[in-house]
Design an enzyme around this catalytic site. Structure first.
Site, short mmCIF file in Angstrom:
data_model
loop_
_atom_site.label_atom_id
_atom_site.label_comp_id
_atom_site.label_asym_id
_atom_site.label_seq_id
_atom_site.Cartn_x
_atom_site.Cartn_y
_atom_site.Cartn_z
N GLN B 179 -8.13 -7.26 -9.72
CA GLN B 179 -6.78 -7.83 -9.68
C GLN B 179 -6.37 -8.43 -11.02
O GLN B 179 -5.20 -8.72 -11.23
CB GLN B 179 -6.69 -8.92 -8.59
CG GLN B 179 -6.80 -8.39 -7.19
CD GLN B 179 -5.64 -7.49 -6.78
OE1 GLN B 179 -4.58 -7.46 -7.41
NE2 GLN B 179 -5.83 -6.73 -5.71
N THR B 237 -19.57 15.09 -10.85
CA THR B 237 -18.63 15.61 -11.86
C THR B 237 -17.47 14.64 -12.03
O THR B 237 -16.90 14.17 -11.04
CB THR B 237 -18.12 17.00 -11.42
OG1 THR B 237 -19.26 17.85 -11.29
CG2 THR B 237 -17.15 17.58 -12.43
N CYS B 327 -3.40 -9.46 12.73
CA CYS B 327 -2.76 -8.23 13.17
C CYS B 327 -2.68 -7.19 12.07
O CYS B 327 -2.51 -6.01 12.33
CB CYS B 327 -1.35 -8.52 13.65
SG CYS B 327 -1.38 -9.35 15.20
#
Lengths: 122, 404
Positions: B179, B237, B327
């Site tokens: 962040q 890769t 929620c």
């Protein structure tokens, strides 16, 4: 995530508020899981004449509260006691799986209000 | 309806210049950088250029940069790779209660394997006490892992001071800087970190690419086996297009660092001042000292209402934000960061994060401030906790909310 019916009831909830001379009031849920539902009833001659609700909770909590009020109005006490959380969820065309156990309490709140009505009115 | 995206801490759009730079690596420059032939040689230079761009951005050497697939992989590699390499030295990790799940759950998994972990608490503003950290150090401590900035509150941790403590006790120091990079200056020499993790999609590069800085001489066991890529530190890769995108995004973020900070900070401050002035009964989450917070982040709880229903309402105006509500996390518990700060549980459920980005414009902040007060009020009018008629003597929830 939510069905159109859930979003309809969430954005335009029916029967929001309190009934001042309610003769049955029920509250379920708890703050820790994020849902509290309160149902107010006006019962006359064993028939639910009016239902209102107040809800703290997510979209599903508000939509199920709104839906249960619509389903309960006009029903007898006995019919209203038959209403299940499952039936409320089905009337909304279903809820996301993770909401079924936490936010699907509206019928419980209705039953609590009926219990309170019966206690008050013998 | 115009979309207003204020969830940059979740992810950011790929910058147009970055996408342009990436496209040739899906088309004509499709080679595998490990191949000796023309197709491989065509892309080898771009891989090393990107490594230089990322290194310059954080004041590291190119050889110290390992490309990975995402921030979570980087954090897993830093922690598991360190514990694997330092097995003989000790088995104790010090981290914090507010880390990203990529760190927290990695530590919890290691606990099950027998490692000891100390999770440092934070105060009500989400701040660490460095005395606690020093006291937690034992002779078995081999790794300190503290995020540079918190994704939910935007709190910036005193990384230089933590780096100094780690050096003093000769303990390896990892920081999840996912962040922080691009939002505040990040310098691995100043901060004395040994391992630092970057994620591409938080700073205008695509999802699916990240990087880890591994200080020269830092022994690691690999997380992925099966190839010699990245100097045997990470098999697989290379995601060439993503890596080229990450390199350019880092170069651009470095060049724009100062102007970005001031512009975004001004908009965030305007939003913060506006919310405080226009909406009663709110709680700011994180440190009130704006200098110690990321310039783009505002986290605020609106008493009496729940976060998901607020987000859905804002979404109807095209406004995208995020919430610490249970929620939105798919669990029954609200955000662990709010929990660690002892935020009262209904307020934790209503915590709402607005995170701005380089593309945010003043009119978008005006729109949020226009619709937010009425939206909050509409939900409050629907809430049994608001004006509930109970006095604060007999209603625990009211009591707690009144205290804010």
């Amino acid at each position: 995530m939510y069905t159109d019916k859930v979003m309809d009831h969430f954005t335009n909830p029916r029967n929001v508020g309190e009934i001042e001379d309610a003769n049955g009031v029920g509250e379920v849920g708890n703050a820790s899981c994020g849902d509290i539902m309160k149902i107010f009833l006006k019962v006359e001659d064993n028939i639910i004449k009016d239902v209102k609700f107040k809800t703290f909770g997510c979209g599903a909590a508000i939509a199920t509260s709104s839906m249960v009020t619509e389903m309960a109005i006009g029903k007898t006490i006995e019919e209203a006691l038959e209403l299940s959380n499952q039936a409320v969820a089905e009337a909304l065309d279903g809820l996301p799986a993770q909401k079924m156990h936490c936010s699907n309490l509206a019928a419980d709140a209705l039953h609590e209000a009926i219990k309170n009505y019966r206690e008050q009115n013998g | 309806m115009k979309h207003i995206y204020l969830d940059y801490n979740a992810t950011s759009p790929v910058r147009p210049e970055v996408l342009e730079a990436m496209l040739p690596f899906y088309r004509e420059q499709f080679g595998n950088p490990s191949s000796v032939h023309w197709a491989g040689r065509q892309v080898g230079g771009a891989l090393e250029k990107a490594r230089e761009q990322v290194a310059a951005f954080i004041n590291a050497s190119p050889a110290e940069i390992v490309f990975v697939s995402c921030g979570s992989e980087g954090d897993n590699m830093a922690i598991k790779g360190s514990l694997g390499a330092l097995k003989e030295k000790g088995n104790h990790i010090i981290t914090t209660t507010v880390e990203h799940p990529a760190v927290l759950e990695t530590c919890q998994a290691l606990e099950k394997e027998g490692f000891d972990v100390t999770y440092l608490p934070v105060d009500k503003d989400g701040q660490l006490n460095l005395d606690d950290m020093e006291k937690a150090i034992t002779e078995k401590t081999v790794l300190i892992s503290v995020m540079w900035a918190n994704n939910e509150t935007g709190n910036i941790y005193p990384i230089e001071e933590i780096g100094a403590i780690a050096r003093k006790y000769n303990i390896r120091f990892h920081t999840d800087a996912v962040q922080a990079v691009g939002k505040v200056p990040v310098d691995v020499q100043k901060a004395k970190v040994d391992l630092l993790v970057i994620s591409g999609h938080k700073l205008g590069a695509p999802k699916g690419v990240g990087a880890i800085y591994v200080r020269r001489g830092t022994r690691m066991t690999p997380l992925l086996h099966g190839g010699h890529q990245e100097r045997n530190r990470r098999a697989g890769t290379q995601n060439m297009a993503g890596i080229v995108g990450l390199g350019l995004a880092c170069e651009m973020a470095g060049a724009e660092q100062e102007s970005y900070y001031h512009r975004v900070r001004a908009l965030r401050d305007k939003l913060e001042d506006g919310v405080v002035a226009l909406v009663p009964d709110i709680k700011l989450n994180g440190t009130p000292n704006r200098d110690q917070r990321l310039p783009n982040t505002l986290n605020v709880s609106f008493a009496y209402i729940e976060g998901e229903s607020l987000l859905l309402n804002l979404d109807m105006y095209g406004i995208a934000a995020s919430s610490g509500s249970a929620c939105t996390s798919g669990s029954l518990e609200p955000s662990h960061v709010m929990g660690a700060m002892c935020v009262e549980v209904t307020l934790a459920h209503s915590s709402t994060r607005f995170s701005l980005g380089p593309e945010t414009v003043p009119a978008e902040i005006d729109k949020v401030l226009e619709v937010l007060p009425a939206t909050v009020q509409r939900l409050r009018d629907m809430s049994p906790l608001y004006n509930c008629g109970r006095t604060s003597d007999n209603c625990e929830t009211c009591q707690t909310i009144k205290r804010i």
